[in-house]
Design a protein around this motif. Sequence first.
Motif, mmCIF file in Angstrom:
data_model
loop_
_atom_site.group_PDB
_atom_site.id
_atom_site.type_symbol
_atom_site.label_atom_id
_atom_site.label_comp_id
_atom_site.label_asym_id
_atom_site.label_seq_id
_atom_site.Cartn_x
_atom_site.Cartn_y
_atom_site.Cartn_z
ATOM 1 N N VAL A 13 15.018 1.753 37.836
ATOM 2 C CA VAL A 13 15.441 0.352 37.751
ATOM 3 C C VAL A 13 14.320 -0.553 38.258
ATOM 4 C CG1 VAL A 13 17.213 -1.362 38.243
ATOM 5 C CG2 VAL A 13 17.813 1.058 38.239
ATOM 6 N N VAL A 14 13.967 -1.502 37.413
ATOM 7 C CA VAL A 14 12.966 -2.503 37.739
ATOM 8 C C VAL A 14 13.735 -3.761 38.172
ATOM 9 C CG1 VAL A 14 11.438 -4.087 36.498
ATOM 10 C CG2 VAL A 14 11.157 -1.609 36.235
ATOM 11 N N VAL A 15 13.426 -4.286 39.352
ATOM 12 C CA VAL A 15 14.179 -5.426 39.894
ATOM 13 C C VAL A 15 13.264 -6.638 40.085
ATOM 14 C CG1 VAL A 15 15.707 -6.219 41.745
ATOM 15 C CG2 VAL A 15 15.665 -3.789 41.137
ATOM 16 N N PRO A 16 13.269 -7.582 39.135
ATOM 17 C CA PRO A 16 12.505 -8.805 39.358
ATOM 18 C C PRO A 16 13.162 -9.629 40.465
ATOM 19 C CG PRO A 16 13.676 -8.927 37.246
ATOM 20 C CD PRO A 16 13.940 -7.558 37.807
ATOM 21 N N VAL A 59 10.880 -2.838 42.990
ATOM 22 C CA VAL A 59 11.163 -4.258 43.204
ATOM 23 C C VAL A 59 9.873 -5.062 43.059
ATOM 24 C CG1 VAL A 59 11.912 -5.964 44.930
ATOM 25 C CG2 VAL A 59 13.077 -3.748 44.765
ATOM 26 N N ALA A 60 9.944 -6.159 42.288
ATOM 27 C CA ALA A 60 8.825 -7.113 42.231
ATOM 28 C C ALA A 60 9.159 -8.254 43.174
ATOM 29 C CB ALA A 60 8.628 -7.625 40.817
ATOM 30 N N ALA A 61 8.434 -8.341 44.278
ATOM 31 C CA ALA A 61 8.726 -9.309 45.341
ATOM 32 C C ALA A 61 7.755 -10.496 45.268
ATOM 33 C CB ALA A 61 8.585 -8.619 46.696
ATOM 34 N N ALA A 83 3.888 -6.675 43.968
ATOM 35 C CA ALA A 83 3.823 -8.140 43.931
ATOM 36 C C ALA A 83 4.253 -8.626 42.556
ATOM 37 C CB ALA A 83 2.406 -8.608 44.241
ATOM 38 N N GLY A 84 5.173 -9.591 42.515
ATOM 39 C CA GLY A 84 5.612 -10.176 41.256
ATOM 40 C C GLY A 84 4.605 -11.203 40.762
ATOM 41 N N GLN A 89 8.765 -12.584 33.390
ATOM 42 C CA GLN A 89 8.198 -11.566 32.502
ATOM 43 C C GLN A 89 7.033 -10.820 33.178
ATOM 44 O OE1 GLN A 89 7.367 -13.459 28.819
ATOM 45 N NE2 GLN A 89 5.965 -11.886 28.113
ATOM 46 N N GLU A 90 6.202 -11.568 33.918
ATOM 47 C CA GLU A 90 5.066 -10.949 34.617
ATOM 48 C C GLU A 90 5.572 -10.066 35.755
ATOM 49 O OE1 GLU A 90 2.223 -13.945 35.917
ATOM 50 O OE2 GLU A 90 2.681 -15.082 34.117
ATOM 51 N N SER A 91 6.628 -10.494 36.410
ATOM 52 C CA SER A 91 7.191 -9.682 37.498
ATOM 53 C C SER A 91 7.742 -8.371 36.939
ATOM 54 C CB SER A 91 8.300 -10.455 38.217
ATOM 55 O OG SER A 91 7.786 -11.622 38.810
ATOM 56 N N VAL A 92 8.450 -8.459 35.809
ATOM 57 C CA VAL A 92 8.990 -7.241 35.186
ATOM 58 C C VAL A 92 7.832 -6.326 34.776
ATOM 59 C CG1 VAL A 92 10.292 -6.319 33.213
ATOM 60 C CG2 VAL A 92 11.114 -8.359 34.417
ATOM 61 N N ALA A 93 6.791 -6.898 34.183
ATOM 62 C CA ALA A 93 5.648 -6.089 33.733
ATOM 63 C C ALA A 93 4.976 -5.389 34.917
ATOM 64 C CB ALA A 93 4.654 -6.965 32.980
#
Length: 237
Positions: A13-16, A59-61, A83-84, A89-93
């Motif tokens: 699971v990717v969490v923006p 997690v993208a923080a 780091a987000g 979209q960049e945070s998810v990537a």
Amino acid sequence: MTAQLHARGDVAVVVPAAGAGVRLGPGGPKALRLLEGEPLLVHAVRRLAAAPSVRLIVVAAPPADVDAVHALLAPVAPVTVVAGGAERQESVAAALAAVPEEVAIVLVHDAARCLTPPSVIERVAAAVREGADAVIPVLPVVDTIKEVGGDDIVLGTVDRSALRAVQTPQGFRATALRAAHAAAADSHTDDAGAVEKLGIPVRCVPGSDLALKITRPIDLALATHLLALPDPDAASA
Ligand code: CTP
Ligand code: MG
């Protein structure tokens, strides 16, 4: 190394969680704002960690808070924190880049939907496991929807029976999500939208009222009350 949660799980699971929370008003990044004394991100990760399919969480923080977020989540679940970026979209990537290639199913879940019950997480994962390339949890639209012109004059009434409100987690065959992100030229708020543009069918499964996105102060007030409710879907997960 990517920290592992349930060894038998087959889902990443990717969490923006890197957004500013402008619409929530002053008070710091939204994912770190408190709901009944705990950050939204803690509520979100606790529910993800309770879903047996989840093998790992990335997690993208907010870039300035990566170490603090890691320390915050360490007692809740083993997570990887990156780091987000400036856009969701960049945070998810950035988070997707930390998911090992061998994990075949990836869910993308907004930290802001912090009360999403494990039953919804399992439902989405199961639909991907059963063969769908892309899966979204949805709810029927309850309000009457009008199309309105620039002059505030109604142009028409939309047939709402064909409309759905879309939540997260959105689930994907990892290859489809990676391809969609690689191909995405314009900014998108919805990962399934990027997959749709590749011509890949997106399947709907039932969402949950508990998966509301905390966006404005009224949502935070509502979530305080929802926190006390049991998951109405727990038995049918
Ligand atoms: N998000 C992110 N990186 C960004 C922007 C958003 O990781 N650059 C995340 C948010 O943290 C949130 C999710 O994407 O979990 C959905 O975004 P949204 O609800 O719009 O949150 P914010 O962008 O924080 O809120 P706002 O738009 O009001 O600033
Ligand atoms: Mg935003």
